[in-house]
Design an enzyme around this catalytic site. Structure first.
Site, mmCIF file in Angstrom:
data_model
loop_
_atom_site.group_PDB
_atom_site.id
_atom_site.type_symbol
_atom_site.label_atom_id
_atom_site.label_comp_id
_atom_site.label_asym_id
_atom_site.label_seq_id
_atom_site.Cartn_x
_atom_site.Cartn_y
_atom_site.Cartn_z
ATOM 1 N N ASP A 235 3.222 -4.974 -4.318
ATOM 2 C CA ASP A 235 1.670 -5.191 -4.198
ATOM 3 C C ASP A 235 1.406 -6.436 -3.457
ATOM 4 O OD1 ASP A 235 -0.710 -3.801 -5.423
ATOM 5 O OD2 ASP A 235 -1.243 -5.696 -5.173
ATOM 6 N N TYR B 10 -9.023 -12.590 -4.503
ATOM 7 C CA TYR B 10 -8.599 -12.181 -5.684
ATOM 8 C C TYR B 10 -8.262 -13.663 -6.610
ATOM 9 C CZ TYR B 10 -7.926 -7.407 -4.662
ATOM 10 O OH TYR B 10 -8.104 -6.068 -4.302
ATOM 11 N N ARG C 33 7.146 6.063 -12.987
ATOM 12 C CA ARG C 33 6.195 5.274 -13.659
ATOM 13 C C ARG C 33 5.910 5.335 -15.378
ATOM 14 N NH1 ARG C 33 1.751 2.623 -14.941
ATOM 15 N NH2 ARG C 33 -0.194 2.212 -13.827
ATOM 16 N N ARG D 277 -0.649 3.499 1.085
ATOM 17 C CA ARG D 277 -0.568 3.695 -0.265
ATOM 18 C C ARG D 277 0.185 5.290 -0.287
ATOM 19 N NH1 ARG D 277 -3.132 0.955 -3.773
ATOM 20 N NH2 ARG D 277 -4.058 -0.723 -3.387
ATOM 21 N N ARG E 213 0.532 6.857 -6.575
ATOM 22 C CA ARG E 213 -0.559 7.642 -6.579
ATOM 23 C C ARG E 213 -0.657 9.326 -6.490
ATOM 24 N NH1 ARG E 213 -5.029 4.326 -3.027
ATOM 25 N NH2 ARG E 213 -5.699 2.840 -4.685
#
Ligand code: 1CP
Length: 340
Positions: free
Chosen positions: A76, A153, A39, A26, A30
């Site tokens: 992702d 998921y 973003r 990651r 972030r």
């Protein structure tokens, strides 16, 4: 193209390296203000993932701004369920959500085979652009979620703590579970191969929710599919990261992969004893250590390096870096490894 810094690949293959390579799970996004700026210039996470030029830009940011020894493509694991026919949304400050999930065998009719060029062309384009812009500075890591984690998921539709609905399925409808796991596995193999063809130098399979399964259930419902993926990807080194999988580490050690990722709850010495010299180990500083002081980060990073013994080791955290960690502490972590 010849890589200028191939420490990661040599460490993965078990060759000698001048120093231990380092990257962070990651690392893109972030924590970097530069990521948030990109973003915010777009409508959201999905637009960023699906715009190859911008995805390439944030993929390269940690290489320039943090000095890591590898880039990981900005995407992702949830793009696979979407490519199979179950689209996801990313709800601001809440997380991923699937408007539709798999509740019955009948719902499998909604799923279809994945054609990477057709359904995931945006990831492949992002990889191609990133490779060009990296110009051989560091290797590029491709990735996918492991079948068990992706099933979680597709059954639950969102992140949960215990994944009880997904685990219930393993007892109640083994046929449905296996059919879905098979389909995810096939999609994952063609997807990873397409990432390699587009330029990925190494691939990592994230089994983020491995830790909720017992050793018995992991061997029954996860290992056969992990094995298929590891056996199928022969073009580049493969890393398997099964978070929380310390209780079946002996089983993971039998996989045909070059590297096993460790979370911070498994002792490096124990992992090394189990794999011997046959595998590289990646990890495993507790990410919360980076909330400590500058000196504490140095001390604990050195301790980690000492415990791994300097051979067949790729330095990393034991899971992804937390969003509110100060990038300065991340730089200290990286610098300590480079100078060790
Ligand atoms: O370095 C990077 O950030 C590379 C890109 C990357 C990777 C490797 C992202 C971007 N996601 C992932 C993998 C991923 N996604 C995993 C496996 C790794 C892990 O265990 O951390 C998992 C479980 C997901 C699912 C997911 N996507 C979550 C977790 C939700 C849950 O169930 O707890 C979240 C929050 C996302 C959205 C997402 N993906 C990536 C980012 C930067 C974000 C946050 C969106 C944003 O605010 O920009």
């Amino acid at each position: 193209m010849q890589l200028k810094n191939d420490l990661l690949l040599r460490a993965a293959r078990g060759e000698k390296t001048e120093r231990t390579p380092v990257w962070l799970m990651r690392q893109a996004g972030r924590i970097l203000p530069e990521y948030r700026a990109v973003r915010e210039s777009l409508s959201g996470f999905k637009e960023l993932v699906e715009t190859p030029e911008r995805a390439a830009e944030v993929t390269i940011q940690p290489v320039d701004l943090l000095g890591v020894d590898a880039a990981i493509i900005f995407s992702d694991i949830l793009v696979i369920p979407e490519a199979m026919g179950l689209p996801y949304e990313l709800v601001e400050k809440v997380g991923p959500r699937f408007p539709e999930v798999i509740n019955s065998r009948n719902d499998l009719n909604r799923l279809h085979l994945v054609e990477p060029e057709e359904h995931l062309g945006y990831v492949l384009d992002a990889i191609k652009i990133t490779k060009k812009e990296l110009d051989g500075r560091v290797p590029l890591i491709g990735f996918a979620g492991a079948p068990w984690t992706i099933l979680c998921y597709m059954i639950e539709g969102k992140g949960t703590k215990a994944w009880a609905k997904a685990r219930r399925l393993l007892w109640e409808d083994e046929v449905l579970a296996r059919t879905l796991l098979e389909q995810i596995t096939e999609a994952t193999i063609v997807y990873l191969k397409a990432q390699v063809a587009a330029g990925a130098d190494l691939v990592q399979v994230f089994d983020s929710w491995a830790g909720v399964l017992s050793k018995e259930l992991y061997n029954k419902f996860a290992m056969p599919y992990m094995k298929r993926i590891c056996d199928a990807i022969t073009e580049v080194p493969v890393t398997v990261f099964a978070k929380g999988g310390g209780h079946f580490f002996e089983d993971l050690a039998t996989l045909n992969c070059e590297t096993l990722g460790l979370d911070w709850n498994i002792a490096p010495e124990r992992a090394r004893e189990i794999v011997g010299d046959t595998k590289t180990l990646q990890g495993n500083l507790d990410p919360s250590t980076l909330y400590g002081t500058h000196d504490q980060v140095i001390e604990h990073t050195k301790e980690m390096l000492r415990r791994f013994g300097g051979h067949r080791h790729i330095a990393n955290l034991g899971h992804g870096v937390y969003p509110d960690i100060d990038p300065e502490r991340v730089r200290t972590f990286i610098q300590t490894i480079k100078e060790y």
